[in-house]
Design an enzyme around this catalytic site. Structure first.
Site, PDB file in Angstrom:
ATOM      1  N   LYS A   1      -4.377   0.199  -2.271  1.00  0.00           N
ATOM      2  CA  LYS A   1      -5.573  -0.375  -1.657  1.00  0.00           C
ATOM      3  C   LYS A   1      -6.239   0.671  -0.779  1.00  0.00           C
ATOM      4  O   LYS A   1      -5.681   1.715  -0.481  1.00  0.00           O
ATOM      5  CB  LYS A   1      -5.193  -1.577  -0.802  1.00  0.00           C
ATOM      6  CG  LYS A   1      -4.499  -1.182   0.476  1.00  0.00           C
ATOM      7  CD  LYS A   1      -4.322  -2.324   1.438  1.00  0.00           C
ATOM      8  CE  LYS A   1      -3.632  -1.771   2.694  1.00  0.00           C
ATOM      9  NZ  LYS A   1      -3.270  -2.820   3.648  1.00  0.00           N
TER      10      LYS A   1
ATOM     11  N   ASP B   1       0.849  -1.184   0.000  1.00  0.00           N
ATOM     12  CA  ASP B   1       0.000   0.000   0.000  1.00  0.00           C
ATOM     13  C   ASP B   1       0.892   1.244   0.000  1.00  0.00           C
ATOM     14  O   ASP B   1       2.110   1.144   0.189  1.00  0.00           O
ATOM     15  CB  ASP B   1      -0.964   0.022   1.198  1.00  0.00           C
ATOM     16  CG  ASP B   1      -0.237  -0.093   2.514  1.00  0.00           C
ATOM     17  OD1 ASP B   1       0.953   0.285   2.613  1.00  0.00           O
ATOM     18  OD2 ASP B   1      -0.855  -0.570   3.485  1.00  0.00           O
TER      19      ASP B   1
END
Lengths: 315, 315, 315, 315, 315, 315
Positions: C196, C173
């Site tokens: 994400k 991420d």
């Protein structure tokens, strides 16, 4: 401090939910909305789910049968309320498990009750309400005001209204002799004292003798807490050997779990009277255990504090 | 912390001069040079008269019969040593008078022992050495390490070597029952307990009953301190009434002044054994009082601390 | 602070025993004697079983899979060493579970890492050695010096010596993008980033897209810790969909238990590389998990600190 | 802080009873109920005898002729009010004896005023009201707000209304020159300064010369306090030698006891004007001493603070 | 605290470089390597460029002509040394500009010297060495030991060796009268005092009168610092009007910049004697200014502290 | 804490005057009277010019382009309000320049943001309101509640209402990737990330690559602050090279002065959008710079805090 008409807000930590419901019922108010959980890696998470800005917050969280989880959660609640700008935060801790670790009775150990007191104060708290600390000196471990409630009046009330008669009060050891005297004076009966010697940390203790006379009398053994029921059972046996009739026990904090209840079951103790200072699903329906609620006592203390009345008449 | 070969420096406050001399004699070192006085308007003044830069300083100052003067002077010594850049400061306080004010047993009073502990710590101290605090929990009032010495081994030694025999140990009240048990165990005898009720703050107490059997036995009443000798005298009278033979008393801290000694004189107590934790000119030459020195105990503790040895064997 | 030739003393808390043995072996010294237990009512008890007066103590206790128990025990160790008059106390905490709770990303929650830091500091510590905190800012939660070691050099070393080639580094991420860049630079390869969005506290996350190109390449996903393996498995699936070849994962702290390992088992991840910052019996013998020891890294840091050498070359 | 209509509560410590009565009379309120005593072993005991929960408490306790007793009692009052859950605690200390110990003017002495300030703050106080500290810098020894009242306007008022005329103001030494200038400016007259040299701590001082001209003039010597009257008497003698007419003295805090009054009696001073900042039974009826009450000044300060008005016009 | 043979390490902040070089030269040691800079957005950055683990660090940083920049940099140095695990940190601050803001002489202002003292202490310092604070009470603003050096002996030495004779000492106002007396006593001459009244914060002051006689005498005006030279010039003018001969000025801290030097230039002052407590490029080559170095004084203090000798003979 | 109807009082420090005027206009109240100045020797002086006794004070002082002057002044304001007995003090600091110094990313540097946080807290503050700290963890550097406002919603609003379309969001480096994702999600567009490597402290950075696709798209580079505009200009150049169309930049805190604006002028950036968190006369009228006011955001936060409403909907 807020004005008298500021709103009171009671919240429950995960170990205080049942107790908090009773308190709120007594005070006829709604429990504050909050949420706690344990992440899969073991971390505790807490969240206050309504605004507490400038409110007087009471967070109910006994440090009970999972003392480490209960205590860490308690610190996180204090921080969450402080950072959410509560006006004042009162910690309501009906039982404080680490209170019994209040001195350095061996070399190179920790005074764990002081460690806990410091962690509570550094996180941020304005007042603590608790009950039957292992020793009254623990109030002095805190700089903030501690309201130290007593279960004794509530428990004595139950005894007076019960059918127990012709009895003496027994302290299981010299360490509780002073408190046992107070039971005796409240109930107008005399006292006997077990002179046991506790050896090391293995929780096994040995009754050496009974100081005082119990022949032909019923006996109520009193203590501040029981975990294994061992001390009570040994004392009961000793009392029986000395010619006592029925044996009862009355302790403020009942921490018995399965093992302790098996000891109780087999013991000479006819009835064990405890308070609901911790939520204990093990003792709740046991036929030998009577649980007396101290929630009204705490609720009344909170009510008086919020109304700026004296609570000294409660202890 | 200094290296092992750093110099040890012992200083005496005005209430600790005689005690400090005994300690220095035991350790075969010279007492540090210092000076204290009271100005005519009542202010206390202290001055360290030799350099202590980077030294390990031990300042001996019991808080005794003039507790407020002794305590304020003590704070000023700590500050003087700190501002003079001592490496470490150890407060040696054989008696700490305010230790008995260790709980809030009435509404709206102060926990004076905690007030004193905080004042000591905020002024600056690295360690405290004391003896027979009114309750062991007071160690937890301090964040710094407290070495809590016990007079009991020294006093029991005297008793063992005396001609007192066929005796039991008596606690004057339930509050001292636990400690009395330790005397009993050390001396291999049994215990009796006075069940008195103390009413209000007027220092008058009333023995209600004696728990345990004393008929035909000599008795040694034990306690942590005595001021008025009232509790001891009342207990002695009660014991006599119960058929006891000779009555002795043994307390760690002997605070009796003229009035207390008159009570002792008239009482059933044959001999009162105390330590020299405070310098008490009243008891020094009284025919009923035996004073046992604990200065060697403190000197040995200081020696071991300085040599980085364990002192746990001393208590 | 002691002199250079003062004795080093390493102790292990209950969560650090295996790690401490490795450290002592590296340093060729004996582990300090100590003892901890849990009482039947749940209270943790600790005892130091040899004198530490004026010693430089290192206590090894990761806050791992039982974070609340581990953390409370840690506080009690610090207090026990302090009250036992250690010269200095260094907390060696290879993993600090609550570090990830380092900000107030929702209203009315606690910054739990700061709560823990304050509790550690108020109890008394002189220095902290830890590794791969969730964010480097957490050093600033402490007033005492924090030596922040990195697993990356040790893990990169393993990767360089392995047969993995033609690979890119992937951050699962954006939050780990900066650290992933450092892996890329150390290994001389490029970076891709999973974009994400994490929704609420239910630990379920959803990979939205992969920023960067992975077609035909092997990929090593890097992160600071994994509990459920969910993020890694989702990322692996996304990478596969984008045309990646073999997928590896490399995280500093491996917290997987039974459930997490089942996710790993079923995932596209061929090998998961973790450190031994916590003792994890679940991952120890799993065929997909490789554990690289960082004990030599910590041992070397302790050695240099004790010898007053710079440790900055270690991070 | 409470709302504007919260109740004001004034209490008197044992050294402030007479002063507190005057303040309460000015404010037309009843003095709070409280109780203090000295136990026979010398310990001070205090008890608040009415509820102060959430009240704004003002405790009046000058640190006067028994500074150590007064100061310790003061700390205990602060703790008692704090633990009794007062909303705020204001210490009203018309005289603070240790204020003169405000610097380290010799090696290895204590800055006793700072020691006292720290002890007060660690015990718990919200504000301090005091008067004519030995130096204005002492406000900076406190972190809490200090309202520093001045006796000068009250004393100047008396002088203006008296029959003293054709006079100059004299500072007994260079240290008080700056304050003496303020008297001069208030009264529209000029200043002379005594250039003495104080030697060591023996309180004996020696006037060396008078800077400025006094021939044929009356003189009012001003100072912040006098204990032995020695400095004033020496200055008076010096002034007479320089040709001055009548000599008066005006000091804020009059600490003279029997000995000091004998010096005054024999001196060239015709009248000594002091405030009632301490209760001094020695000066009360002395024919040469005029006592001017500053209780209305303190009462007005308390009234304004409670009504949230500015008090800066009072100094 | 380190052992006697631990290494001394002197570092210079950006305002102390020239002074530190002189100190190191006196002590014959190398200056520690460090680096400071200002980022383009104005932030100050500091970095210690050699290991200081367990060293006794002295950081030289006067708070001088850019007091805010100097002070912030000073805090960052303290933190950098602390986090780099120095054994002890001594702040050497030959001038502390905010010291003059030592009291609350108007309503609703800050006691800025105490604010600075608290910021220094909370960041972490073990000792402070400074010189000629505006008032000696400022030592009491610090809890840590403050070694307060005096420029007077150094400056008097210069005067004694100069050709100035037949002179008196003049205090420019009553506030400096006490210190001026000390100059007089050291030099064996008498004192005169300017009785000015300072109005508001506009730095303009007005000499009202001269107390004492100067006719036909040379005069040395003494003060602790001068910025605008206004007070000195006004005093010089007043003295001339009173018949004084040559006028000199001698101040510990010379803060004059261009504007102040113009005032000096035009004034009756023949020579201004200052110390090098701050690096002041404006005064360095001015024909009327003589700069006397106090670096040897500070160097000697550091040497004695490091060798655990008394430094009380230095003041 | 005061009652709901207590008076709100907003004051402006010298760096917050323009911002405070906007806030007061929004709230329709008058700005509090106060005064600050710099003495000729460089010391900052502050004075509150109306009574604040028991008021809830908000002091607006960004730490901006003269961070050291701004910060010291801020501390003095806090102390002045505290000593003037304000009921509560809220520091409103729209920009906190030292926030970017939030970690120890090199050996032997200071964590300057923590140093500042400690200085603020020790001086005395009840709450801090700030915006877009360099990392959210800095909230945890404070013990007091920090309300962390975000410029993003305000800036996104401007972007949505502008004519910019067909765009992606670009993070100039991996460190801002997480925040850039939030912009992307708010605006419903995708993200690209600059993978630069910053070398040493010389503020020169080097774009290595762009992760993600920008061909034929407009791009808005987002960041928390810009001083030299260098990172933005380099990123813009890199994006152009990758085939991007128009380039915009949007940063919360715009610190550009003459030099930075010259870089902006020459760069590929068409428009730079910033907030007015600091008063920056350089950017105010620059044709490429658009300043969006966040004063209404702060005003609304203050209003809600004062009315005890939740402000969590603001971030």
């Amino acid at each position: 401090m807020a004005c008298k008409n500021s709103e009171i807000k009671i919240f429950a930590g995960s170990s205080g939910k049942v107790f908090a419901d009773k308190v709120c019922k007594y005070l006829d108010i709604d429990l504050g909305k909050s949420y706690s959980m344990t992440f899969s890696e073991g971390n505790t998470f807490v969240k206050v789910e309504e605004t507490v800005r400038d409110k007087d917050v009471y967070i109910i969280q006994p440090v009970g049968l999972s003392p480490n989880d209960d205590f860490m959660e308690l610190l996180f609640w204090l921080d969450a309320f402080k950072r959410a700008s509560a006006n004042s935060i009162t910690l309501v801790m009906p039982f404080f498990s680490y209170a019994k670790a209040d001195k350095k009775d061996e070399p190179r150990v920790s005074i764990r009750a002081r460690v806990c007191a410091d962690a509570i104060e550094v996180t941020g708290v304005d007042r603590v309400i608790t009950m039957d600390l292992h020793s009254p000196q623990i109030q002095g471990f805190f700089k903030v005001p501690v309201d130290h409630l007593l279960a004794r009046p509530v428990l004595c009330n139950y005894i007076k209204e019960s059918k127990i008669n012709n009895f003496v009060i027994a302290a299981p050891d010299a360490g509780f002799a002073k408190d046992a005297r107070k039971y005796s004076l409240d109930l107008g009966v005399s006292t006997v004292i077990g002179a046991k010697e506790r050896k090391a940390n293995d929780e096994k203790a040995e009754i050496l003798e009974i100081i005082g006379d119990v022949k032909g009398k019923n006996v109520i053994i009193v203590d501040d807490f029981t975990t294994s029921c061992g001390t009570l059972a040994d004392m009961a046996k000793g009392l029986k050997n000395m010619g006592a009739q029925d044996i009862y026990a009355c302790v403020s904090h009942g921490l018995l779990q399965e093992k302790g209840l098996r000891v109780l079951e087999k013991s000479h103790i006819k009835e064990l009277i405890i308070s609901d200072s911790i939520y204990n699903q093990f003792t709740l329906n046991h036929h030998k255990v009577t649980t007396i609620s101290v929630a009204p006592l705490f609720a009344e203390a909170i009510r008086r504090i919020h109304n700026r009345e004296s609570i000294s008449t409660l202890f």
